[in-house]
Design a protein around this motif. Structure first.
Motif, PDB file in Angstrom:
ATOM      1  N   VAL A 134      30.598 -88.751 -11.275  1.00  7.02           N
ATOM      2  CA  VAL A 134      29.451 -88.164 -11.970  1.00  7.02           C
ATOM      3  C   VAL A 134      30.016 -87.053 -12.854  1.00  7.02           C
ATOM      4  CG1 VAL A 134      27.261 -86.957 -11.710  1.00  7.02           C
ATOM      5  CG2 VAL A 134      27.970 -88.630  -9.995  1.00  7.02           C
ATOM      6  N   THR A 135      29.834 -87.190 -14.161  1.00  8.14           N
ATOM      7  CA  THR A 135      30.328 -86.174 -15.097  1.00  8.14           C
ATOM      8  C   THR A 135      29.155 -85.327 -15.558  1.00  8.14           C
ATOM      9  OG1 THR A 135      32.104 -87.613 -15.853  1.00  8.14           O
ATOM     10  CG2 THR A 135      31.512 -85.784 -17.284  1.00  8.14           C
ATOM     11  N   ILE A 136      29.298 -84.025 -15.396  1.00  9.42           N
ATOM     12  CA  ILE A 136      28.224 -83.102 -15.767  1.00  9.42           C
ATOM     13  C   ILE A 136      28.751 -82.132 -16.811  1.00  9.42           C
ATOM     14  CG2 ILE A 136      26.805 -81.185 -14.915  1.00  9.42           C
ATOM     15  CD1 ILE A 136      26.762 -82.822 -12.246  1.00  9.42           C
ATOM     16  N   THR A 137      28.041 -82.032 -17.918  1.00 12.97           N
ATOM     17  CA  THR A 137      28.408 -81.069 -18.955  1.00 12.97           C
ATOM     18  C   THR A 137      27.417 -79.914 -18.913  1.00 12.97           C
ATOM     19  OG1 THR A 137      29.227 -82.894 -20.308  1.00 12.97           O
ATOM     20  CG2 THR A 137      28.952 -80.767 -21.385  1.00 12.97           C
ATOM     21  N   LEU A 138      27.936 -78.732 -18.637  1.00  8.44           N
ATOM     22  CA  LEU A 138      27.127 -77.517 -18.581  1.00  8.44           C
ATOM     23  C   LEU A 138      27.115 -76.916 -19.985  1.00  8.44           C
ATOM     24  CD1 LEU A 138      25.748 -75.202 -16.980  1.00  8.44           C
ATOM     25  CD2 LEU A 138      28.039 -74.333 -16.513  1.00  8.44           C
ATOM     26  N   PHE A 153      27.048 -66.727 -14.113  1.00  4.69           N
ATOM     27  CA  PHE A 153      27.846 -67.940 -13.887  1.00  4.69           C
ATOM     28  C   PHE A 153      27.023 -68.953 -13.085  1.00  4.69           C
ATOM     29  CE2 PHE A 153      28.963 -65.265 -10.245  1.00  4.69           C
ATOM     30  CZ  PHE A 153      28.968 -66.146  -9.181  1.00  4.69           C
ATOM     31  N   ILE A 154      27.468 -70.187 -13.111  1.00  7.10           N
ATOM     32  CA  ILE A 154      26.756 -71.285 -12.471  1.00  7.10           C
ATOM     33  C   ILE A 154      27.615 -71.849 -11.346  1.00  7.10           C
ATOM     34  CG2 ILE A 154      25.745 -73.590 -12.832  1.00  7.10           C
ATOM     35  CD1 ILE A 154      24.294 -71.429 -14.399  1.00  7.10           C
ATOM     36  N   LEU A 155      26.980 -72.162 -10.220  1.00  6.20           N
ATOM     37  CA  LEU A 155      27.638 -72.902  -9.135  1.00  6.20           C
ATOM     38  C   LEU A 155      27.010 -74.294  -9.059  1.00  6.20           C
ATOM     39  CD1 LEU A 155      28.055 -70.665  -5.948  1.00  6.20           C
ATOM     40  CD2 LEU A 155      29.842 -71.692  -7.314  1.00  6.20           C
ATOM     41  N   LEU A 156      27.842 -75.328  -9.093  1.00  6.67           N
ATOM     42  CA  LEU A 156      27.375 -76.704  -8.948  1.00  6.67           C
ATOM     43  C   LEU A 156      27.901 -77.233  -7.628  1.00  6.67           C
ATOM     44  CD1 LEU A 156      28.254 -78.039 -12.520  1.00  6.67           C
ATOM     45  CD2 LEU A 156      25.998 -77.417 -11.703  1.00  6.67           C
ATOM     46  N   LYS A 157      27.004 -77.843  -6.815  1.00 10.75           N
ATOM     47  CA  LYS A 157      27.437 -78.369  -5.518  1.00 10.75           C
ATOM     48  C   LYS A 157      26.919 -79.791  -5.358  1.00 10.75           C
ATOM     49  CE  LYS A 157      26.778 -73.832  -3.368  1.00 10.75           C
ATOM     50  NZ  LYS A 157      25.904 -73.132  -2.410  1.00 10.75           N
ATOM     51  N   GLN A 175      26.358 -69.401 -23.277  1.00 12.01           N
ATOM     52  CA  GLN A 175      26.918 -70.687 -23.715  1.00 12.01           C
ATOM     53  C   GLN A 175      28.150 -70.969 -22.861  1.00 12.01           C
ATOM     54  OE1 GLN A 175      26.109 -72.341 -26.937  1.00 12.01           O
ATOM     55  NE2 GLN A 175      24.306 -71.057 -27.123  1.00 12.01           N
ATOM     56  N   TRP A 176      28.147 -72.113 -22.178  1.00 10.79           N
ATOM     57  CA  TRP A 176      29.317 -72.435 -21.341  1.00 10.79           C
ATOM     58  C   TRP A 176      30.167 -73.540 -21.958  1.00 10.79           C
ATOM     59  CZ3 TRP A 176      24.748 -71.224 -18.558  1.00 10.79           C
ATOM     60  CH2 TRP A 176      24.852 -70.065 -17.785  1.00 10.79           C
ATOM     61  N   PHE A 182      32.407 -85.006 -10.623  1.00 10.07           N
ATOM     62  CA  PHE A 182      32.206 -85.079  -9.178  1.00 10.07           C
ATOM     63  C   PHE A 182      32.492 -86.495  -8.704  1.00 10.07           C
ATOM     64  CE2 PHE A 182      29.515 -81.461 -10.239  1.00 10.07           C
ATOM     65  CZ  PHE A 182      29.722 -80.603  -9.173  1.00 10.07           C
ATOM     66  N   HIS A 183      33.082 -86.622  -7.519  1.00  8.65           N
ATOM     67  CA  HIS A 183      33.204 -87.943  -6.899  1.00  8.65           C
ATOM     68  C   HIS A 183      31.830 -88.379  -6.385  1.00  8.65           C
ATOM     69  CE1 HIS A 183      37.677 -87.005  -6.157  1.00  8.65           C
ATOM     70  NE2 HIS A 183      37.520 -87.704  -7.252  1.00  8.65           N
ATOM     71  N   TYR A 184      31.528 -89.640  -6.600  1.00 11.85           N
ATOM     72  CA  TYR A 184      30.227 -90.176  -6.194  1.00 11.85           C
ATOM     73  C   TYR A 184      30.423 -91.171  -5.056  1.00 11.85           C
ATOM     74  CZ  TYR A 184      25.981 -92.988  -6.368  1.00 11.85           C
ATOM     75  OH  TYR A 184      24.850 -93.663  -6.039  1.00 11.85           O
ATOM     76  N   PHE A 185      29.669 -90.996  -3.978  1.00 15.86           N
ATOM     77  CA  PHE A 185      29.701 -91.915  -2.836  1.00 15.86           C
ATOM     78  C   PHE A 185      28.350 -92.611  -2.772  1.00 15.86           C
ATOM     79  CE2 PHE A 185      32.447 -88.332  -2.047  1.00 15.86           C
ATOM     80  CZ  PHE A 185      33.589 -88.875  -1.493  1.00 15.86           C
TER      81      PHE A 185
END
Length: 210
Positions: A134-138, A153-157, A175-176, A182-185
């Motif tokens: 899973v690719t996430i662009t902030l 700042f941002i925390l992604l979990k 602006q980030w 992320f690995h996806y299961f």
């Protein structure tokens, strides 16, 4: 004083690459790109820094990267603290690298064992195989309260995977422009948690919202 630093990259005691010398500079910028051949991932890449001298080069500290901890096809910035057990200096400085792990194309016979070790190192770390990314662009934030005064700042979990945005923006509209994989299961029901944090100068951190 000053020094003339250069860097050696070593695997299994062999020097695979030696950088150019940056003369009379304690904050050297090399900006060199090198591709190092790797057979297995159960080894450490050593980075050793030397001060070039006319007769012998002086050792200025070393650091290492465990190859099994790198992700395939994702470039990560590594800030490595240089250490030298024989030095009296507490702070030996740092070395900054952008590292990426990739499979050499068109060489599948040799690569099958490499891919197996790649999957194995991941599965050992996660105890099971992931079957997607899973690719996430902030991109940016808008109207974040108090953002002009504190750093945001941002925390992604996702499951046991966590990322923290590296850019700290003092702005209500930060602006980030950062990307995270992320690995996806497919057999897990993990939710993606997004947390917005603010950090003031006293290292105090406060959760603004999720």
């Amino acid at each position: 004083g000053t020094s003339d630093p250069y860097v050696k990259f070593k695997l299994n005691g062999k020097t695979l690459y030696k950088s150019k010398v940056v003369y009379k500079n304690l904050n050297p910028v090399w900006d060199e790109t090198v591709v190092l051949p790797v057979q297995t991932l159960d080894q450490k890449l050593w980075i050793k820094v030397y001060d070039r001298d006319l007769t012998t080069s002086d050792f200025m500290g070393s650091a290492f990267v465990a190859l099994a901890e790198l992700e395939l096809n994702r470039t990560t910035e590594q800030v490595l603290k240089l250490e030298d057990p024989n030095s009296l200096e507490d702070d030996m400085g740092v070395i900054v690298l952008n590292l990426s792990l990739a499979v050499k194309q068109g060489d599948f016979k040799r690569n099958s064992s490499f891919m197996r070790s790649m999957r194995l190192s991941d599965s050992l770390r996660k105890n099971q195989l992931w079957n997607g990314l899973v690719t996430i662009t902030l991109l940016e934030g808008k109207n974040i309260p108090g953002g002009g005064l504190a750093e945001i700042f941002i925390l992604l979990k996702l499951g046991d995977q966590r990322y923290k945005s590296k850019t700290l923006c003092k702005s209500a509209n930060p602006q980030w422009r950062e990307q995270f994989d992320f690995h996806y299961f497919s057999d897990r029901k993990d939710m993606l948690d997004i947390e917005v944090w603010r950090k003031d100068n006293k290292k105090h951190e406060e959760l603004l919202g999720t």
